[in-house]
Each structure stands twice: as structure tokens, then as C-alpha cells.
Design an enzyme around this catalytic site. Sequence first.
Site, PDB file in Angstrom:
ATOM      1  N   SER A 179      26.173  10.749   2.841  1.00  0.00           N
ATOM      2  CA  SER A 179      25.735  11.166   1.508  1.00  0.00           C
ATOM      3  C   SER A 179      24.995  12.390   1.533  1.00  0.00           C
ATOM      4  CB  SER A 179      24.617  10.044   1.214  1.00  0.00           C
ATOM      5  OG  SER A 179      25.112   8.740   0.928  1.00  0.00           O
ATOM      6  N   THR A 203      19.912   2.261   1.513  1.00  0.00           N
ATOM      7  CA  THR A 203      20.687   1.569   1.989  1.00  0.00           C
ATOM      8  C   THR A 203      20.031   0.663   3.249  1.00  0.00           C
ATOM      9  OG1 THR A 203      22.989   1.237   2.800  1.00  0.00           O
ATOM     10  CG2 THR A 203      21.792   3.131   3.723  1.00  0.00           C
ATOM     11  N   LYS A 245      17.626  -2.349   1.054  1.00  0.00           N
ATOM     12  CA  LYS A 245      17.932  -2.489  -0.339  1.00  0.00           C
ATOM     13  C   LYS A 245      17.125  -3.753  -1.128  1.00  0.00           C
ATOM     14  CE  LYS A 245      22.656  -1.086  -0.391  1.00  0.00           C
ATOM     15  NZ  LYS A 245      24.158  -1.159  -0.898  1.00  0.00           N
ATOM     16  N   ASN A 252      19.817   0.224  -4.727  1.00  0.00           N
ATOM     17  CA  ASN A 252      20.435   1.147  -4.032  1.00  0.00           C
ATOM     18  C   ASN A 252      20.133   2.625  -4.605  1.00  0.00           C
ATOM     19  OD1 ASN A 252      22.030   1.803  -6.210  1.00  0.00           O
ATOM     20  ND2 ASN A 252      23.853   2.343  -4.831  1.00  0.00           N
ATOM     21  N   ASP A 309      25.639   0.447  -7.334  1.00  0.00           N
ATOM     22  CA  ASP A 309      27.265  -0.143  -6.638  1.00  0.00           C
ATOM     23  C   ASP A 309      27.966  -0.886  -7.598  1.00  0.00           C
ATOM     24  OD1 ASP A 309      26.272   0.885  -4.053  1.00  0.00           O
ATOM     25  OD2 ASP A 309      25.067  -1.062  -3.611  1.00  0.00           O
ATOM     26  N   GLY A 341      32.845 -11.641   2.451  1.00  0.00           N
ATOM     27  CA  GLY A 341      31.370 -11.303   2.539  1.00  0.00           C
ATOM     28  C   GLY A 341      30.445 -11.707   1.622  1.00  0.00           C
ATOM     29  N   ALA A 342      29.214 -11.749   1.956  1.00  0.00           N
ATOM     30  CA  ALA A 342      28.218 -12.174   1.132  1.00  0.00           C
ATOM     31  C   ALA A 342      26.889 -11.384   1.214  1.00  0.00           C
ATOM     32  CB  ALA A 342      27.759 -13.718   1.235  1.00  0.00           C
ATOM     33  N   GLY A 402      24.688  -7.602   0.433  1.00  0.00           N
ATOM     34  CA  GLY A 402      24.464  -6.780  -0.502  1.00  0.00           C
ATOM     35  C   GLY A 402      25.494  -6.179  -1.396  1.00  0.00           C
ATOM     36  N   ALA A 403      26.628  -5.592  -0.546  1.00  0.00           N
ATOM     37  CA  ALA A 403      27.628  -5.014  -1.027  1.00  0.00           C
ATOM     38  C   ALA A 403      28.651  -6.138  -1.904  1.00  0.00           C
ATOM     39  CB  ALA A 403      28.540  -4.574  -0.028  1.00  0.00           C
ATOM     40  N   TYR A 443      35.114   2.585   5.231  1.00  0.00           N
ATOM     41  CA  TYR A 443      35.729   3.759   4.916  1.00  0.00           C
ATOM     42  C   TYR A 443      35.815   4.627   6.292  1.00  0.00           C
ATOM     43  CZ  TYR A 443      30.942   5.027   4.266  1.00  0.00           C
ATOM     44  OH  TYR A 443      29.566   5.244   4.463  1.00  0.00           O
TER      45      TYR A 443
HETATM   46  P1  ATR Z   1      26.022  -5.058   3.240  1.00  0.00           P
HETATM   47  O1  ATR Z   1      24.845  -4.825   2.509  1.00  0.00           O
HETATM   48  O2  ATR Z   1      27.040  -3.916   3.644  1.00  0.00           O
HETATM   49  O3  ATR Z   1      26.759  -6.294   2.429  1.00  0.00           O
HETATM   50  P2  ATR Z   1      25.443  -7.069   5.081  1.00  0.00           P
HETATM   51  O4  ATR Z   1      24.043  -7.633   4.367  1.00  0.00           O
HETATM   52  O5  ATR Z   1      24.668  -6.955   6.478  1.00  0.00           O
HETATM   53  O6  ATR Z   1      25.965  -5.678   4.780  1.00  0.00           O
HETATM   54  O7  ATR Z   1      26.521  -8.066   5.193  1.00  0.00           O
HETATM   55  C1  ATR Z   1      27.465  -7.879   6.041  1.00  0.00           C
HETATM   56  C2  ATR Z   1      28.631  -9.106   5.685  1.00  0.00           C
HETATM   57  O8  ATR Z   1      29.706  -8.736   6.799  1.00  0.00           O
HETATM   58  C3  ATR Z   1      28.056 -10.393   5.769  1.00  0.00           C
HETATM   59  O9  ATR Z   1      29.065 -11.169   4.727  1.00  0.00           O
HETATM   60  C4  ATR Z   1      28.290 -10.868   7.118  1.00  0.00           C
HETATM   61  O10 ATR Z   1      28.511 -12.254   7.205  1.00  0.00           O
HETATM   62  P3  ATR Z   1      27.451 -13.224   7.693  1.00  0.00           P
HETATM   63  O11 ATR Z   1      26.739 -13.299   6.099  1.00  0.00           O
HETATM   64  O12 ATR Z   1      28.229 -14.554   8.016  1.00  0.00           O
HETATM   65  O13 ATR Z   1      26.723 -12.612   8.543  1.00  0.00           O
HETATM   66  C5  ATR Z   1      29.930 -10.242   7.389  1.00  0.00           C
HETATM   67  N1  ATR Z   1      30.245 -10.032   8.674  1.00  0.00           N
HETATM   68  C6  ATR Z   1      29.652  -9.188   9.872  1.00  0.00           C
HETATM   69  N2  ATR Z   1      30.228  -9.438  10.959  1.00  0.00           N
HETATM   70  C7  ATR Z   1      31.053 -10.358  10.806  1.00  0.00           C
HETATM   71  C8  ATR Z   1      32.017 -10.729  11.762  1.00  0.00           C
HETATM   72  N3  ATR Z   1      32.125 -10.399  12.871  1.00  0.00           N
HETATM   73  N4  ATR Z   1      32.975 -11.716  11.025  1.00  0.00           N
HETATM   74  C9  ATR Z   1      33.016 -12.019   9.921  1.00  0.00           C
HETATM   75  N5  ATR Z   1      32.131 -11.629   8.961  1.00  0.00           N
HETATM   76  C10 ATR Z   1      31.113 -10.576   9.349  1.00  0.00           C
END
Ligand code: ATR
Length: 292
Positions: free
Chosen positions: A33, A79, A83, A104, A119, A143-144, A146-147, A236
Site C-alpha cells: 500500500s 487490515t 478489520k 478496511n 473491498d 475461505g470464510a 474477511g476477504a 498476489y
Molecule cells: P482474510 O481477512 O484475508 O480473509 P482470515 O480471516 O485470516 O484472512 O481468513 C483466512 C482464510 O484462509 C480462512 O478461510 C482460513 O480457513 P479457516 O477459517 O478454516 O481458518 C483459510 N486458510 C488458512 N490456512 C488454510 C489452510 N492451510 N487450508 C485451508 N484453508 C486455510
Amino acid sequence: VPDGSDAGGTTAAAGARVVRAVLLAHPAGHSLSPVMHDAAFAASGILGRYQAWDVPPAALAGAVARLRDDERLWGANVTVPHKEAVAALVDECTPLALRLGAVNTLLKRGGRLVGDNTDVEGFARAMAELELDLRAARAVVLGAGGAARAVVAALQDAGAHVAVANRTRERAVRLAAALASGGRVEVLHAGAVAEAVRGAALLVNTTSVGMQGGPTGSPLPEGVLPREGAVVDLVYRPRRTPLVERAAAAGLIVQDGIAMLVHQGARAFERWTGHPAPVTVMRAAVERELEP
Ligand code: ATR
């Protein structure tokens, strides 16, 4: 609207060193950034610069107070890991930030510190570059965190059918419940992910899997990809993750994480300065930094 003429320094050189926006992060060292926003300030003729602040959780309230009190500062990006926590420290949140449960971007409006989220717009603009028709399209989000919340909200707004898969299923269930007002979000069982991905027009990886220094490998079972459509990875660094490489080799449309990074930053820049963001300049600055 600030235009830099109140930069505080007696010369342009001094004015250019005035910090106008900051990043609240922990750690903050690897952020792109500063490079991106410094290029945007310079290209827009705005005197100022952007500074990353490494803020441990215990120091967040103090950093927010400093931002609020220092009139030279126009705003901030927020970040990992702040967040969610920062929402309780601002004077108000925008409806979008409340919908996502994540802030964010911080900005000042009439002396009030406002928590916003760019975002969702950032991802929507990144999708616009791909020129996909997302209405009624099937999208799978991996994934679940913040992003993922921002991506899901943008896809809901675009009219897509959204399904989410996450290592920790319970977190995906919470995401779906939190965003339900924007439309139904399907939560995939582990056993249903492969088939959902094969039939998806869009697959988005929001996990940190594949990121330099993060978990290695692919966030998907080997060999599983959409039969046709697009694969987007928010990672990225490296520019092309193993997932993106595999999707490109399979002839799918691919997008790396730079588009979303640049567009969420561009929207924040516009909130702070009132100037249109020089998106091409911002992207070039980021790409230069990521060159091997
Ligand atoms: P962000 O704000 O970038 O979304 P985050 O809230 O830390 O960051 O979320 C990271 C995501 O990557 C989550 O969905 C996490 O899965 P969990 O909710 O099960 O933790 C996922 N993640 C991180 N490491 C992982 C791995 N080795 N295999 C699968 N998913 C992973």
C-alpha cells in the site's frame, strides 16, 4: 476536499513528506500500500505520502485516537488483524461496513471518524475487468474470512448464486448467516466441493493457501477446477499461485490478486482525497514492486 495546498510545509518538498494516510496492520512490513498510494499522490499532484504503521492489537485504540486528532491525516487503511476490532473505535460505520462486519478504510467526515469498506467495490471492479456476466452465474468462494465476506457481498450484488467452502465449516455457516440479507449463500460440505467447483462459472480463492510464506499447495483437491469459466485468486505474492498456474494451463480465464488490491486501494484514495484515482499508475507501482 483536501488538495495538498494546506500541506503544512513551507516548501513543496516539505509538503510532499506530510503523511496523509496510514495503514493500521500487524505485521505491516510487507504491505504494497505505501508504494501504491505514494504513486497515486504523486501522479495526482497531491503533496503527501502514505505510511504503514505496525500496530499490535493492544495499541489499536491509541493509533485510532492519533488518526482522529491529527488534522494532517486524512484517513487510513485497516487490515489483518484489525478489520473487526476497529469498528468499535470509530464514530460511525457505513451501512456496508456494518453489513460485512469489517472495516478496511477509515476516513474523516465533518470531524467524525468513519469506518468504511472498499473491498466490495474493489472486487466488483476487478470482476468488471473480466467482463463476466455474473447474473444467475454459479460462483464458488473458498475461505470464510474477511476477504471472503467482501467477495461474497460483491457477488450477491452482481446477482450470482454463491456457494462457500471453508476448512472450518462453522465459520462459513456464520458468514452465510451474517450476509443472508443480501441473498442466500450456500455452505458446501467438504464432500460437495469438487462437484460444485466443476460446475462453477467463477471460482475465487480468498484463503491464504498458495501465498508466499503461507500454507503451501492448492486450496482445492488436486485436479479439481471449473470445467469452464474463470478462476480468481486474491493472493498476489507470488503473482501466479499454483492454483492460477493450473487454471491457466487448463485454458481457463484467470486473474491474480493485483486487480482487487489496486481497486480497493483506488476507492480508498478517492474517499480520502476527492480526486479520481490514477488506477493505471497504482497498478504499475504494485507490479514493479512484485517483479522478481
Ligand atoms: P482474510 O481477512 O484475508 O480473509 P482470515 O480471516 O485470516 O484472512 O481468513 C483466512 C482464510 O484462509 C480462512 O478461510 C482460513 O480457513 P479457516 O477459517 O478454516 O481458518 C483459510 N486458510 C488458512 N490456512 C488454510 C489452510 N492451510 N487450508 C485451508 N484453508 C486455510
